[in-house]
Design an enzyme around this catalytic site. Structure first.
Site, mmCIF file in Angstrom:
data_model
loop_
_atom_site.group_PDB
_atom_site.id
_atom_site.type_symbol
_atom_site.label_atom_id
_atom_site.label_comp_id
_atom_site.label_asym_id
_atom_site.label_seq_id
_atom_site.Cartn_x
_atom_site.Cartn_y
_atom_site.Cartn_z
ATOM 1 N N ARG A 198 0.849 -1.189 0.000
ATOM 2 C CA ARG A 198 0.000 0.000 0.000
ATOM 3 C C ARG A 198 0.886 1.241 0.000
ATOM 4 N NH1 ARG A 198 -2.541 3.603 3.647
ATOM 5 N NH2 ARG A 198 -4.731 4.036 3.150
ATOM 6 N N SER A 267 -12.351 -3.416 2.761
ATOM 7 C CA SER A 267 -12.363 -2.722 4.050
ATOM 8 C C SER A 267 -13.807 -2.488 4.488
ATOM 9 C CB SER A 267 -11.642 -1.376 3.938
ATOM 10 O OG SER A 267 -10.285 -1.558 3.620
ATOM 11 N N LYS A 296 -5.827 6.012 8.737
ATOM 12 C CA LYS A 296 -7.209 6.403 8.425
ATOM 13 C C LYS A 296 -7.542 7.642 9.233
ATOM 14 C CE LYS A 296 -8.073 2.735 5.833
ATOM 15 N NZ LYS A 296 -8.395 2.825 4.397
#
Length: 377
Positions: A198, A267, A296
């Site tokens: 990621r 997710s 996040k």
């Protein structure tokens, strides 16, 4: 087979002697060559299938895949007649001495299986074409068999991935780091079996380069490799699957592009998103963020209540994620988590191997329920 009768004549235009083979003898010679080609490729296909069959039997304990391998081998044996075997000439075959460095080594079970699937498929294509010269039904029979082997490959490789997914209890999601490859390899040495690449900021050239290197590392250590968001990049580097956020493409679209054998994760932050992901065919889900995390930044923590909900209601593998580290992992486990995903806890660790081993030691205290392997259609 009759012996060749050579007739010679002198061609004045070229000043050369021309050798003419009697037509019947030439036909018989070609027939023998075809027989040798069929015999060699029947052997090659049967050997390759037997190697695959042994893994289905002893590695996967899968009766369905084992049965398909056995059926295909028996079909090959049916066509492998004494007439074809009699044409074999091993001492006179120049191909027996040919080899390639890649044939001398296999880096993993996956590479071994893929090499033998390629071997079988290539042999079946040869049998399909040359078989048309031997028997009116042989070409059609081997064309159908070749497609069955393609299906077998998808089923087996997909099953392999799902089996490893169910066995994986720790999931590393990477973040940009100067020591990314070193850190990931250290974690793999500690027993990590699931890695997601990621990076939201790097350009595609760098991402592609890093993804290729990480995929190779994961293959070497027998781990699954997932790409975040990018289906195109997952295909480009032959990743094991892709992880999609709530704002990414629909799961069914990703499935059409990736095929049935690769993994798709989603997710989720609440029960509605979880149930929707399961209904849409996700192979696994992320559950969180459990705690507030800079990964996040704009999302409030879902908390341990969502972890408890997932423990009671998820029919597919799920990973608690978000701010989980060595200090709070046991709280997450106590809430019902059997699998966790971490980012900073490993990427920023001074000793990733030891941290990985610690996480796994805690997670292995949990006894997961028997695995369920979904079948995609």
């Amino acid at each position: 087979m009759s012996k060749s009768v050579d007739i010679t004549s002198f061609n004045e235009s070229t000043n050369r002697v021309v050798v003419m083979v009697e037509p019947y003898s030439q036909k018989a010679q070609i027939q023998q060559v075809v027989y040798r080609i069929l015999d060699a490729n029947l052997d090659r296909a049967r050997e390759g299938l037997r190697i695959i069959e042994e893994w289905c039997r002893f590695g996967l304990n899968n009766a369905q895949l084992l049965g398909e391998c056995k059926y295909l081998r028996q079909e090959l044996a049916h066509w492998h007649t004494a007439e074809l075997r009699a044409a074999r000439d091993t001492p006179g075959d120049p191909g027996t001495e040919l080899t390639h460095p890649q044939e001398e080594q296999r880096s993993s079970i996956k590479s071994l299986l893929q090499a033998n699937f390629c071997r079988v498929q290539e042999a079946l294509r040869v049998l399909e074409e040359y078989g048309k010269l031997y028997h009116p039904n042989m070409g059609k029979a081997f064309k159908q068999m070749r497609y069955r082997v393609y299906t077998l490959e998808s089923s087996l490789m997909g099953y392999q991935r799902h089996q490893l997914l169910w066995r994986s209890h720790l999931y590393l999601v990477t973040s940009p780091s100067e020591s990314l490859l070193t850190t990931v390899e250290a974690a793999l040495k500690g027993g990590l079996t699931l890695v997601q690449y990621r990076d939201k900021t790097a350009d595609d050239t760098l991402r592609l380069e890093q993804a290729m290197k990480l995929r190779q590392l994961c293959q070497t250590y027998g781990a699954l490799f997932i790409i975040n968001d990018r289906v195109d990049m997952a295909l480009a580097v032959d990743a094991d699957g892709v992880h999609l956020g709530q704002q990414d493409m629909p799961i069914d679209t990703a499935r059409q592009l990736l095929g049935p054998q690769r993994l798709i994760g989603r997710s989720t932050t609440n029960s509605e998103e979880m149930q929707k992901a399961i209904l849409e065919g996700a192979d696994y889900i992320g559950v969180g963020p459990v705690y507030e995390t800079p990964t996040k930044a704009n999302k409030p923590a879902a908390g341990l209540e969502y972890v408890k909900y997932a423990a009671q209601n998820s029919s597919i593998p799920w990973f608690a994620i978000g701010g989980i580290d060595a200090n709070n992992i046991n709280d997450v486990i106590d809430a019902g988590a059997e699998r966790v995903a971490v980012v900073r806890a490993l990427i920023q660790a001074e000793q990733p191997t030891l941290v990985t081993q610690y996480f796994l030691s805690q997670l292995n205290r949990v006894k997961p329920e028997p695995a369920f392997f979904p079948q995609h259609t």
